[in-house]
Design an enzyme around this catalytic site. Sequence first.
Site, short mmCIF file in Angstrom:
data_model
loop_
_atom_site.label_atom_id
_atom_site.label_comp_id
_atom_site.label_asym_id
_atom_site.label_seq_id
_atom_site.Cartn_x
_atom_site.Cartn_y
_atom_site.Cartn_z
CB VAL A 127 -0.93 0.02 1.23
CG1 VAL A 127 -1.75 1.29 1.29
CG2 VAL A 127 -1.85 -1.21 1.22
NE ARG A 180 2.64 0.54 9.69
CZ ARG A 180 2.38 1.64 9.02
NH1 ARG A 180 3.34 2.29 8.41
NH2 ARG A 180 1.16 2.13 8.99
CE1 TYR A 240 0.90 -8.84 6.25
CE2 TYR A 240 3.05 -9.81 6.50
CZ TYR A 240 2.18 -9.00 5.81
OH TYR A 240 2.61 -8.34 4.69
#
Length: 170
Positions: free
Chosen positions: A96, A135, A140
């Site tokens: 992203v 991060r 996850y």
Amino acid sequence: MASVRIREAQEGDCGDILRLIRELAEYENLSDQVQISEEALRTDGFGENPFYHCMVAESLTAPGEPQGPRVVGFGLYYLIYSTWKGRSVYLEDIYVMPEYRGQGIGSRIIKKVAEVALDKGCCHFRLAVLDWNRRAMDLYKALGAQDLTEMEGWHSFCFEAKAMRDLAGR
């Protein structure tokens, strides 16, 4: 916060997917390893027997804004098979754009891939992450993923082209 929808990639998204692949490689300090072309993405993802599938995150603009929809993230995955459990999905890459992070877009892409896996009768889906990307690992784990390196000691290996040629005697 921009309105974002997650959808299956279309052939016309290949230029944006390549742009995001290059951004991801730069983020991972691996830009020199990107060799894929837009044409290869088109052929390999949208031919008769696609090698991969992809979800894209598309930022939608309000009516009257100058910029139209923009692809701001992607999750590229493919089907694999577990000899122990059967059908599986492998999420090769998820990315992203930095200015769109923190809005849940990555989580939404992962959820869409999970939906695909379930719809295809898969027992799980896998992914890998660089060891410095805390991060991503935290995300996850927060979403319910298990770290197989921690749990079972699995390590990933790869045979590159030269090694494959040597193995095949070519």
